[in-house]
Design a protein around this motif. Structure first.
Motif, PDB file in Angstrom:
ATOM      1  N   ALA A  50      -2.412  -2.287   5.809  1.00 48.67           N
ATOM      2  CA  ALA A  50      -2.872  -1.300   4.834  1.00 48.67           C
ATOM      3  C   ALA A  50      -3.224   0.023   5.509  1.00 48.67           C
ATOM      4  N   VAL A 102       0.827  -1.207   0.000  1.00 46.54           N
ATOM      5  CA  VAL A 102       0.000   0.000   0.000  1.00 46.54           C
ATOM      6  C   VAL A 102       0.863   1.258   0.000  1.00 46.54           C
ATOM      7  N   ARG A 145      -5.918  -3.215   0.417  1.00 37.06           N
ATOM      8  CA  ARG A 145      -5.404  -2.010  -0.247  1.00 37.06           C
ATOM      9  C   ARG A 145      -6.511  -0.965  -0.404  1.00 37.06           C
TER      10      ARG A 145
END
Length: 231
Positions: free
Chosen positions: A94, A18, A190
């Motif tokens: 993330a 990410v 993500r």
């Protein structure tokens, strides 16, 4: 390997995915005159998976993605007992990456979350105006193929040592295809990390970027179970 170490590897691997992928989109894609553009962002996502797969793949299997975990479970390559801990670690990784990226990006005058903060979207929030149906089909199909590549590249019958390269290149290609459609998810973690910072429409549309990749991942797991069966 203990579950703590496996989930730790998933946290750091997803963090890197990410931070590297979305970070390239937020700070480098449209950099004045010399931005890296769609191709550069696609390559960045591929490189994050490639590098972390080599770094920690031997610890956790290098999923870095709830859809991959579901797909490997469907393909009988992953225990259902570890599915929930893996997904929690991936989402937390993330979120941590999005938080660090936000702190960095907001240090530039004029920064605003109104641009979406690399969030995924459909309809009016698709980069090129693609509908919900188009976005859903793209995410399902691309995640399905991604799982076929992952399972094939990591098959014991495949050439040893090349799996991260194949997987990283596959993710690059997926982004080259679908950035204009959805800004490319194929990964619920993500999508979640940046959407929670962007808020508004990004959170409202987040459901699709959980449903479609997970459905695609499970389909990919089933497809490779059939393809790879030597009987």
């Amino acid at each position: 390997m203990t579950l703590m170490k496996k989930t730790g590897a998933e946290f750091f691997g997803t963090f890197w995915l990410v931070f590297g992928g979305c970070g390239s989109a937020v700070v480098a894609a449209a950099y004045p005159e010399l931005g890296i553009g769609f191709a550069g962002v696609a390559l960045a996502f591929g490189l994050t998976v490639l590098t972390m797969a080599y770094a920690v793949g031997h610890i956790s299997g290098a999923h870095f993605n709830p859809a991959v975990s579901f797909g490997l479970w469907a393909g009988k390559r992953f225990s259902g007992k570890e599915l929930f801990p893996y997904i929690v670690a991936q989402v937390l990784g993330a979120l941590a990456a999005a938080a660090v990226l936000y702190v960095i990006a907001s240090g530039k005058e004029g920064f605003s979350l109104s641009g979406g903060f690399a969030s995924n979207g459909y309809g009016e929030h698709s980069p090129d105006g693609y509908s919900l149906v188009s976005a859903l089909i793209a995410e399902v199909v691309l995640t399905c193929i991604f799982l076929v590549v992952i399972m094939g590249a990591t098959d014991k019958r495949a050439p040893a040592g090349f799996a991260p390269l194949a997987i990283g290149l596959a993710l690059t290609l997926i982004h080259l295809i679908s950035i204009p459609i959805t800004n490319t998810s194929v990964n619920p973690a993500r999508s979640t990390g940046v959407a929670l910072f962007a808020g508004g429409w990004a959170v409202e549309q987040l459901w699709m970027f959980w449903v479609a990749p997970i459905v695609g991942g499970i389909l990919g797991g089933f497809v490779y179970r059939w393809l790879g069966d030597s009987e």
